[in-house]
Write an enzyme that holds these catalytic residues in place. Sequence first.
Site, PDB file in Angstrom:
ATOM      1  N   CYS A  93      -3.911   1.207   3.793  1.00  0.00           N
ATOM      2  CA  CYS A  93      -2.909   1.198   2.841  1.00  0.00           C
ATOM      3  C   CYS A  93      -2.251   2.486   3.017  1.00  0.00           C
ATOM      4  CB  CYS A  93      -3.587   1.332   1.370  1.00  0.00           C
ATOM      5  SG  CYS A  93      -4.635   2.447   0.769  1.00  0.00           S
TER       6      CYS A  93
HETATM    7  O1  LIG Z   1      -1.876   3.764  -0.964  1.00  0.00           O
HETATM    8  C1  LIG Z   1      -2.199   2.915  -1.745  1.00  0.00           C
HETATM    9  C2  LIG Z   1      -3.093   3.061  -2.620  1.00  0.00           C
HETATM   10  O2  LIG Z   1      -3.890   4.072  -2.435  1.00  0.00           O
HETATM   11  C3  LIG Z   1      -0.951   1.910  -1.917  1.00  0.00           C
HETATM   12  O3  LIG Z   1      -0.548   1.595  -0.430  1.00  0.00           O
HETATM   13  C4  LIG Z   1       0.262   2.287  -2.575  1.00  0.00           C
HETATM   14  O4  LIG Z   1      -0.238   2.582  -3.985  1.00  0.00           O
HETATM   15  P1  LIG Z   1       1.076   2.711  -4.944  1.00  0.00           P
HETATM   16  O5  LIG Z   1       1.382   4.377  -4.663  1.00  0.00           O
HETATM   17  O6  LIG Z   1       0.347   2.690  -6.339  1.00  0.00           O
HETATM   18  O7  LIG Z   1       2.181   1.845  -4.847  1.00  0.00           O
END
Ligand SMILES: O=C(CO)[C@H](O)COP(=O)(O)O
Length: 154
Positions: A72
């Site tokens: 992510c």
């Molecule tokens: O990094 C993430 C979760 O840990 C995700 O890809 C992005 O999350 P967000 O910052 O809440 O959009």
Amino acid sequence: MNYRIVVGCDDAGLDYKEQLAADLRADPRVAEVIDLGVHRGADDVHRPYPEIGLAAGEAIRDGEADRAVLVCGTGIGMALSANKVPGVRATTAHDSFSVERSILSNNCQVLTLGQRVIGLELARRLVAEWLGYTFDERSASAAKVSLISEYERC
Ligand SMILES: O=C(CO)[C@H](O)COP(=O)(O)O
């Protein structure tokens, strides 16, 4: 090794997931790559990271896969989500030593990476290294990991 490896990501991790999945498919230590999405141009592309992280954890729990690599933006959300599945140990690791210890100390089945944090070539190298480690159930670390499993059984 014949690992069955789940890969997964959200939209923030899609570029890396695609490359890492291709690397894993080409790796002789890997028997199967199970891609839980998200997929470029598909309806699932905006699925939030908890859905993918939880599904990956369940695949490990259910014995459908041996390990998972999840991407992510930071790796953190994927690790938090996969760790909610009992019996699953997931961690973000962005350096070689932590990747090694995630297996040899902690017997983590799940490695999570942040596409917004590290470069692609480092991510690829870390995943290749990660495949080379196996946990030793007779090691001094095993009793410590067991304490986590025992807590989950309570
Ligand atoms: O990094 C993430 C979760 O840990 C995700 O890809 C992005 O999350 P967000 O910052 O809440 O959009």
